[in-house]
Scaffold this motif. Structure first.
Motif, short mmCIF file in Angstrom:
data_model
loop_
_atom_site.label_atom_id
_atom_site.label_comp_id
_atom_site.label_asym_id
_atom_site.label_seq_id
_atom_site.Cartn_x
_atom_site.Cartn_y
_atom_site.Cartn_z
N GLU A 77 5.46 -45.78 6.09
CA GLU A 77 4.45 -45.27 5.18
C GLU A 77 4.76 -43.85 4.72
O GLU A 77 5.51 -43.11 5.36
N ASN A 78 4.19 -43.49 3.56
CA ASN A 78 4.30 -42.13 3.03
C ASN A 78 3.15 -41.29 3.57
O ASN A 78 2.02 -41.77 3.70
N ALA A 108 5.71 -36.49 -5.47
CA ALA A 108 6.07 -36.62 -4.06
C ALA A 108 7.16 -35.60 -3.73
O ALA A 108 8.25 -35.97 -3.26
N ASN A 144 9.78 -39.47 2.89
CA ASN A 144 8.44 -40.06 2.86
C ASN A 144 7.35 -39.07 3.25
O ASN A 144 6.18 -39.43 3.35
N VAL A 145 7.72 -37.80 3.45
CA VAL A 145 6.75 -36.79 3.89
C VAL A 145 6.68 -35.66 2.87
O VAL A 145 7.71 -35.13 2.43
N THR A 146 5.47 -35.28 2.51
CA THR A 146 5.21 -34.11 1.68
C THR A 146 4.35 -33.15 2.48
O THR A 146 3.37 -33.55 3.12
N ARG A 161 -1.47 -42.50 -0.03
CA ARG A 161 -0.71 -42.02 1.12
C ARG A 161 -1.63 -41.65 2.29
O ARG A 161 -2.80 -41.34 2.11
#
Length: 363
Positions: free
Chosen positions: A140-141, A49, A171-173, A76
């Motif tokens: 959420e991711n 992540a 939580n963000v990629t 995700r």
């Protein structure tokens, strides 16, 4: 170039209008039916992540297919955009991103869309901060996938994406799939272990994967020796394996075909000519042809081969462009071409200027 008003009109039109505008940019992130499942790679992606995932490799290494397979096995939410050369306007670029994120996380993007619709909406001061605010508020991711990022050449788009990357919540990629390394500062992300890179060496088929694809998916029934030879010739280049399989399926003597397979194969020549050689400028094309006779190369050796200075810088540019140039050390000094790519270059050089081959050898 799409204006802010045109982008806003599209985004605020009817649901059917939105589907027409965006669907083609989402549906391309899909895996072919006969694709090899790349569990070795998807396991790495699913377990990570980082702030940025970079899939950077020459054409034909299955980057889009891997993205699709990753999405299928990860819990995700995925917001996926396939880019093209028409997306170089910052407003259009971020319109796609906001809409994709809104599809994956419906509570995100309303304020950003509103800012995009403003006559003097500012992407830096309004759109991106509003989107970041929404992303920070969700539980959420999420993975934001930008496929074919090499199509983006507008400096403002790169700068804005870097602005977004520096501020993305945990939580963000962001995942970039690209043929060439993007002009985004990655050294700091790499040092902070916030960057996951998968390159040609990682995306190449292993010998076992090549065997599975050829014999279990395509049912070609190749002997172990032929499988080993073909893997060595293709160096695990996925599309090279696939193009060889297309010819193998029609060959009477499959072992004989494999024994003579190389860059002169018409499918390999056609593919690399269309997707690589025809896209190069004259200077790059000439450099590649003249240096293709070298088994390994460094700057001074290439200077001698091409009869001019500056080859070390050209090699670094070719490496960053992922033009089938394989580094042989970590100092950016010694390189070699992918074997099939070198074969195609030499074949083209012999066809167009056989005297130049002798000239380069004399140099």
């Amino acid at each position: 170039m799409t204006s802010m008003f045109q982008a806003a009109d599209r985004l605020t039109g009817t649901p059917d209008d939105e589907a027409v505008f965006f669907e083609s940019n989402f549906e391309r992130v899909r895996a072919p039916r006969d694709a090899l499942v790349r569990a070795r790679c998807t396991d790495v992606l699913r377990a990570s992540a980082p702030r940025l995932v970079l899939l950077a490799a020459p054409p034909g290494f299955g980057k889009t297919t891997l993205l699709a397979q990753w999405r299928e096995v990860d819990d995700r939410a995925f917001a996926c955009v396939s880019l093209d050369s028409g997306d170089n306007d910052p407003v259009t670029f971020w319109s796609y991103i906001v809409h994709a994120i809104g599809q994956a996380a419906p509570e995100c993007g309303a304020a950003a869309l509103s800012a995009l619709s403003e006559p003097r909406g500012d992407v830096v001061d309004a759109v991106v901060p509003a989107l970041l605010h929404d992303l920070e508020a969700i539980d959420e991711n999420l993975v934001l996938v930008l496929d074919d990022y090499q199509e983006i050449t507008n400096r403002s788009c790169h700068d804005l994406l870097n602005f977004f990357l520096e501020r993305t919540p945990g939580n963000v990629t962001v995942a970039l799939s690209t043929r060439s390394d993007p002009p985004i500062p990655m050294g700091r992300l790499r040092a902070l272990e916030e960057l996951l890179e998968l390159r040609a060496v990682d995306l190449s088929f292993t010998e076992a994967e090549s065997a599975t694809f050829l014999n279990e998916i395509l049912h070609l029934g190749l002997a172990t020796e032929s499988l080993g030879v073909l893997h060595e010739r293709t160096e695990g280049w996925p599309v090279g394996v696939h193009l060889a399989a297309m010819s193998l399926s029609q060959a009477d003597d499959r072992a004989g075909f494999v024994a003579h397979f190389g860059g002169a194969s018409r499918h390999i020549v056609d593919y690399l000519t269309e997707v690589v050689l025809n896209t190069l400028d004259e200077e790059q094309h000439e450099f590649l042809l003249e240096t293709s006779v070298l088994d390994t190369m460094c700057g001074p050796l290439c200077d001698a081969a091409v009869g001019r200075q500056g080859s070390a810088e050209v090699l670094v540019e070719l490496e960053r462009a992922n033009l089938f140039l394989i580094p042989l050390d970590d100092r950016r000094e010694w390189y070699r071409y992918h074997e099939l790519f070198a074969d195609v270059l030499q074949y083209r050089l012999l066809q167009t200027d056989p005297e130049l081959v002798r000239t380069v050898h004399r140099r």
